[in-house]
Write a protein that holds these residues in place. Structure first.
Motif, PDB file in Angstrom:
ATOM      1  N   TRP A  20       0.856  -1.179   0.000  1.00  0.00           N
ATOM      2  CA  TRP A  20       0.000   0.000   0.000  1.00  0.00           C
ATOM      3  C   TRP A  20       0.898   1.237   0.000  1.00  0.00           C
ATOM      4  N   PRO A  21       1.118   1.833  -1.191  1.00  0.00           N
ATOM      5  CA  PRO A  21       1.979   3.017  -1.247  1.00  0.00           C
ATOM      6  C   PRO A  21       1.391   4.179  -0.436  1.00  0.00           C
ATOM      7  N   LEU A  23       1.059   8.247  -0.469  1.00  0.00           N
ATOM      8  CA  LEU A  23       1.220   9.424  -1.322  1.00  0.00           C
ATOM      9  C   LEU A  23       0.507  10.625  -0.735  1.00  0.00           C
ATOM     10  N   HIS A  24       1.253  11.694  -0.530  1.00  0.00           N
ATOM     11  CA  HIS A  24       0.620  12.957  -0.159  1.00  0.00           C
ATOM     12  C   HIS A  24       1.610  14.093  -0.297  1.00  0.00           C
ATOM     13  N   VAL A  25       1.046  15.299  -0.312  1.00  0.00           N
ATOM     14  CA  VAL A  25       1.887  16.491  -0.285  1.00  0.00           C
ATOM     15  C   VAL A  25       1.985  16.960   1.163  1.00  0.00           C
ATOM     16  N   TYR A 109      -4.919  20.525   2.350  1.00  0.00           N
ATOM     17  CA  TYR A 109      -5.283  19.831   1.109  1.00  0.00           C
ATOM     18  C   TYR A 109      -6.799  19.866   0.918  1.00  0.00           C
ATOM     19  N   HIS A 138      -1.693   6.967   6.274  1.00  0.00           N
ATOM     20  CA  HIS A 138      -2.852   6.658   5.431  1.00  0.00           C
ATOM     21  C   HIS A 138      -4.103   7.434   5.836  1.00  0.00           C
ATOM     22  N   ARG A 143     -10.423   9.451   7.128  1.00  0.00           N
ATOM     23  CA  ARG A 143     -10.272   9.877   5.740  1.00  0.00           C
ATOM     24  C   ARG A 143     -11.537   9.571   4.956  1.00  0.00           C
ATOM     25  N   SER A 154      -9.757  10.739  -2.446  1.00  0.00           N
ATOM     26  CA  SER A 154      -9.958  10.113  -1.130  1.00  0.00           C
ATOM     27  C   SER A 154      -9.116  10.855  -0.085  1.00  0.00           C
ATOM     28  N   LYS A 156      -7.274  12.361   2.868  1.00  0.00           N
ATOM     29  CA  LYS A 156      -6.797  11.894   4.179  1.00  0.00           C
ATOM     30  C   LYS A 156      -6.896  13.041   5.184  1.00  0.00           C
TER      31      LYS A 156
END
Ligand SMILES: Nc1nc2c(c(=O)[nH]1)N[C@H]1C(S)=C(S)[C@@H](COP(=O)(O)O)O[C@H]1N2
Ligand SMILES: [Mo]
Length: 190
Positions: A20-21, A23-25, A109, A138, A143, A154, A156
């Protein structure tokens, strides 16, 4: 699962991952149960704000769905637990002019979905996945999960849902990502 079945579940241009990668800024926020709240505002008859205890007292269910990220990974059969969005819709009662929903996250975000996309039986405010509370990476403590759209929808660390007559493209949508983000139509970029 047979290969044939799998292919039917993997949208064009996607590849399966078992991991489960993340990913976020930016950086995941620090959770403080005493300060955390989840708020619904805008075009709703009954705006509401839940603290952590009140949110956890809402009816929760489980669902098993697939996740598709625009960076081309897809992960099948993720079992989420949380509050179905339709429980929230029953409580806040969107007004007839509510056409768009903007998700606001801790850290700033944002992302947008139409009312048609949000009002679905597989859209959830999730607190756990595959039997574990969400990890901070995650989205802990909570989320949004919108399985029928690329995963950037989706959100978070969700803190607010804004219902609006106007569409308000979010963080990635204003940076060239597609407004609709349907993986089966490969709506990657606008
Ligand atoms: N608050 C917040 N939510 C976010 C993001 C983000 O940067 N900030 N990134 C999105 C993107 S681009 C993806 S692909 C998914 C990734 O979710 P995961 O890290 O749990 O795999 O989260 C989405 N939700
Ligand atoms: Mo993403």
């Amino acid at each position: 699962m047979s290969d044939e079945n799998q292919n039917e579940r993997v949208p064009p241009g996607q590849r399966l991952t078992r991991k489960w990668p993340v990913l976020h800024v930016g950086h995941p926020p620090t959770f403080d149960a005493a300060r955390w709240s989840f708020e619904v505002f805008g075009s709703v008859e009954a705006p509401q704000k839940w603290d952590w205890n009140a949110f956890n007292a809402l009816p929760m269910t489980k669902m098993t769905v697939d996740m598709h990220c625009v960076t081309t990974w897809s992960k099948l059969d993720m079992t989420w637990r949380g509050v179905p969005i339709r429980e929230i819709l029953k409580l806040v009662r969107p007004t007839s002019d509510a056409r768009h929903i903007i998700a606001h996250c801790d850290g700033g975000y944002t992302t947008n979905v139409s009312m048609e996309v949000l009002d679905d039986d597989d859209v959830m405010l999730a607190v756990a996945c595959d039997g574990e509370p969400l990890s901070v990476d995650h989205g802990f403590p909570m989320r949004l999960v919108v399985p029928k759209r690329y995963a950037w929808k989706s959100a978070k660390w969700l803190r607010k849902l804004e219902f609006s007559p106007q569409d308000k493209p979010g963080f990635w949508e204003v940076r060239g990502y597609h407004n609709e983000a349907d993986p089966w139509k490969e709506e990657r970029f606008g």
